[in-house]
Design a protein around this motif. Structure first.
Motif, mmCIF file in Angstrom:
data_model
loop_
_atom_site.group_PDB
_atom_site.id
_atom_site.type_symbol
_atom_site.label_atom_id
_atom_site.label_comp_id
_atom_site.label_asym_id
_atom_site.label_seq_id
_atom_site.Cartn_x
_atom_site.Cartn_y
_atom_site.Cartn_z
ATOM 1 N N GLY A 1 -5.955 1.390 4.426
ATOM 2 C CA GLY A 1 -5.700 2.657 3.348
ATOM 3 C C GLY A 1 -4.783 3.603 3.579
ATOM 4 O O GLY A 1 -4.207 4.508 2.346
ATOM 5 N N ILE A 2 -6.450 4.817 4.583
ATOM 6 C CA ILE A 2 -5.838 6.444 4.045
ATOM 7 C C ILE A 2 -4.774 6.183 5.104
ATOM 8 O O ILE A 2 -4.431 7.550 4.287
ATOM 9 C CB ILE A 2 -7.173 6.852 4.806
ATOM 10 N N SER B 1 -9.657 4.739 0.036
ATOM 11 C CA SER B 1 -10.551 3.172 0.684
ATOM 12 C C SER B 1 -12.170 4.074 0.917
ATOM 13 O O SER B 1 -12.396 4.609 1.341
ATOM 14 C CB SER B 1 -9.791 2.921 2.027
ATOM 15 N N GLU B 2 -12.375 2.773 0.507
ATOM 16 C CA GLU B 2 -14.147 2.159 0.874
ATOM 17 C C GLU B 2 -14.289 1.420 1.581
ATOM 18 O O GLU B 2 -14.036 0.268 1.032
ATOM 19 C CB GLU B 2 -14.266 2.780 -0.436
ATOM 20 N N ARG B 3 -15.365 1.183 2.389
ATOM 21 C CA ARG B 3 -16.234 0.142 2.119
ATOM 22 C C ARG B 3 -17.236 -0.340 2.089
ATOM 23 O O ARG B 3 -18.029 0.523 1.494
ATOM 24 C CB ARG B 3 -16.562 0.201 4.225
ATOM 25 N N VAL B 4 -17.979 -1.578 1.778
ATOM 26 C CA VAL B 4 -18.239 -1.997 0.991
ATOM 27 C C VAL B 4 -19.617 -2.939 1.865
ATOM 28 O O VAL B 4 -18.550 -4.449 1.975
ATOM 29 C CB VAL B 4 -18.615 -2.336 -0.670
ATOM 30 N N LEU C 1 1.029 -0.915 0.244
ATOM 31 C CA LEU C 1 0.352 -0.160 0.198
ATOM 32 C C LEU C 1 0.908 1.410 -0.196
ATOM 33 O O LEU C 1 0.593 2.121 -0.522
ATOM 34 C CB LEU C 1 -0.848 -0.165 1.183
ATOM 35 N N ASN C 2 2.059 1.580 0.699
ATOM 36 C CA ASN C 2 2.481 2.265 0.384
ATOM 37 C C ASN C 2 3.203 2.642 -0.326
ATOM 38 O O ASN C 2 3.757 3.265 -1.419
ATOM 39 C CB ASN C 2 3.622 2.305 1.939
ATOM 40 N N LEU C 3 3.569 1.178 -1.304
ATOM 41 C CA LEU C 3 4.494 2.154 -2.415
ATOM 42 C C LEU C 3 3.357 2.254 -3.735
ATOM 43 O O LEU C 3 4.226 3.420 -4.534
ATOM 44 C CB LEU C 3 5.244 0.420 -2.813
ATOM 45 N N ALA C 4 1.967 1.783 -4.032
ATOM 46 C CA ALA C 4 1.151 2.053 -4.847
ATOM 47 C C ALA C 4 0.634 3.360 -4.160
ATOM 48 O O ALA C 4 0.544 4.599 -5.160
ATOM 49 C CB ALA C 4 -0.266 1.037 -4.343
ATOM 50 N N GLY C 5 1.014 4.117 -3.050
ATOM 51 C CA GLY C 5 0.163 5.824 -2.686
ATOM 52 C C GLY C 5 1.402 6.090 -3.298
ATOM 53 O O GLY C 5 1.171 7.110 -3.953
ATOM 54 N N VAL C 6 2.748 5.944 -2.851
ATOM 55 C CA VAL C 6 3.868 6.732 -3.534
ATOM 56 C C VAL C 6 3.905 6.811 -4.904
ATOM 57 O O VAL C 6 4.080 7.677 -5.749
ATOM 58 C CB VAL C 6 4.993 6.091 -2.890
ATOM 59 N N LEU C 7 3.432 5.612 -6.052
ATOM 60 C CA LEU C 7 4.385 5.462 -7.561
ATOM 61 C C LEU C 7 2.841 5.895 -7.575
ATOM 62 O O LEU C 7 1.878 6.077 -9.010
ATOM 63 C CB LEU C 7 4.173 3.918 -7.952
ATOM 64 N N ARG C 8 1.530 6.381 -6.897
ATOM 65 C CA ARG C 8 0.151 5.938 -7.620
ATOM 66 C C ARG C 8 -0.290 5.283 -9.097
ATOM 67 O O ARG C 8 -0.893 5.405 -9.574
ATOM 68 C CB ARG C 8 -0.486 7.463 -8.392
ATOM 69 N N ALA C 9 -0.018 4.652 -8.142
ATOM 70 C CA ALA C 9 -0.079 3.282 -9.197
ATOM 71 C C ALA C 9 -1.240 2.373 -10.167
ATOM 72 O O ALA C 9 -2.619 2.707 -8.014
ATOM 73 C CB ALA C 9 1.145 1.935 -8.609
ATOM 74 N N PRO C 10 -2.165 1.612 -10.808
ATOM 75 C CA PRO C 10 -2.927 1.854 -11.364
ATOM 76 C C PRO C 10 -3.280 0.459 -10.368
ATOM 77 O O PRO C 10 -3.366 -0.520 -11.317
ATOM 78 C CB PRO C 10 -3.066 1.780 -12.576
ATOM 79 N N VAL C 11 -3.927 0.854 -9.413
ATOM 80 C CA VAL C 11 -3.874 -1.032 -8.182
ATOM 81 C C VAL C 11 -4.998 -0.846 -7.434
ATOM 82 O O VAL C 11 -4.926 0.005 -6.947
ATOM 83 C CB VAL C 11 -2.574 -1.013 -8.000
ATOM 84 N N VAL C 12 -5.984 -2.130 -7.955
ATOM 85 C CA VAL C 12 -7.021 -1.645 -6.629
ATOM 86 C C VAL C 12 -6.508 -2.751 -5.729
ATOM 87 O O VAL C 12 -6.039 -3.881 -6.426
ATOM 88 C CB VAL C 12 -8.330 -1.781 -7.544
#
Length: 312
Positions: free
Chosen positions: A171-172, A178-181, A133-144
């Protein structure tokens, strides 16, 4: 979802018959399993866990090849590159960083690929999850990241895993939206995941979706869930069965009738029959294949191990 459940039931039966070494059921989680296959394009990548066999079948992968891992044949019975689907991951959360790296790499090549990583609630307690998550946030990667919060990491309830108000909060702190469903509401899961995937694709950055669901069956076919949870709890969640809820919604809108229900059930039964027939015989395996694809040039140690196996 009906077909996925029938596949799940058949796989459980095959495990009890000794046709599979073990099977981790996703009974009750069908809405979360099917939605990723619907929202992803063929060019996108799926990163599943060992529990996500229904997702693989929903993505169109041969069910016999899906179960190859659980037969003890190959680590992955399908070609990941051809299916754009990573091998099912058994170690918790280790595939999450792989999803980030692939998504970032595809973007560097100019592709609009999205990677979707499926995880359980137990995976959110692992360091790999937070690093991803940290890497995804830094890179703004297109990942879910789709977290199926089914209440238990084997026998450990979520309340004993984390003090966070919900898993979505994790995630925040990493800059991941981040979303809950409600993970047992198929329409809701589909809507949230579709939004997350397309936002990530258009440059909106990574998403974490926590789907609150429940594992109605045991952790695996080798587990006894009665040792750590009450029957009343299971029955409470059984009343929120995702398939029954979707059927009611469709009937209320005049989109489902008895004839269709019967036809879908027949298709699912035929699917299970085909799976059962294909797995009736034990796989023809070569023990020497254990040593294939380890190193391009076998090391002396690997050659010695192969020779010892052949002598045995």
């Amino acid at each position: 979802m009906v077909l996925g459940r029938r596949f799940d039931e058949q796989a459980n039966a095959l495990a009890r018959q000794g046709r599979l070494a073990v099977y981790p059921s996703a009974l009750g989680q069908e809405a979360c399993e099917v939605a990723p296959a619907i929202v992803l394009r063929d060019s996108d990548w799926l990163f599943p866990t060992y529990r996500d066999s229904i997702a693989l079948v929903s993505r169109g992968i041969d069910p016999v090849r899906v179960l190859t891992l659980l037969r003890g044949d190959w680590h992955s019975g399908y070609d990941p590159m051809a299916c754009r689907t990573a091998p099912q991951c058994t170690p918790l959360a280790t595939h999450a960083a792989h999803a980030v790296g692939l998504a970032h790499g595809e973007r560097l090549k100019g592709a609009d690929t999205v990677a979707l990583a499926m995880l359980g609630d137990g995976a959110t307690s692992e360091g790999d999850f937070h690093e991803a998550l940290n890497l995804a946030g830094v890179l703004r990667a297109p990942v879910v990241f789709l977290v199926q919060n089914n209440g238990y990491a084997i026998s450990v309830p979520v309340s004993a895993q984390t003090a966070a108000p919900s898993l979505a909060y994790k995630g925040i702190g990493h800059g991941v939206r981040s979303e809950r469903v409600d993970g047992n509401d198929a329409a809701a899961v589909l809507a949230v995941l579709a939004t997350a995937v397309e936002d990530a694709r258009s440059g909106g950055g990574p998403w974490l979706v926590e789907a609150q669901t429940y594992r109605l069956g045991p952790h695996t076919s080798a587990d006894d869930p009665s040792r750590y949870r009450a029957d009343a709890e299971v029955e409470q969640w059984r009343a929120r069965d995702p398939i029954d809820r979707l059927a009611r919604q469709l009937r209320e809108r005049g989109l489902l009738d008895d004839e269709t229900v019967v036809a879908v059930a027949a298709d699912a039964e035929a699917f299970a029959t085909g799976l059962r027939e294909h797995l009736a015989e034990a796989p023809d395996v070569d023990p020497g294949a254990l040593f294939d694809h380890v190193f391009h040039t076998p090391t002396p140690q690997l050659a010695a191990a192969r020779a010892a196996q052949e002598r045995h």
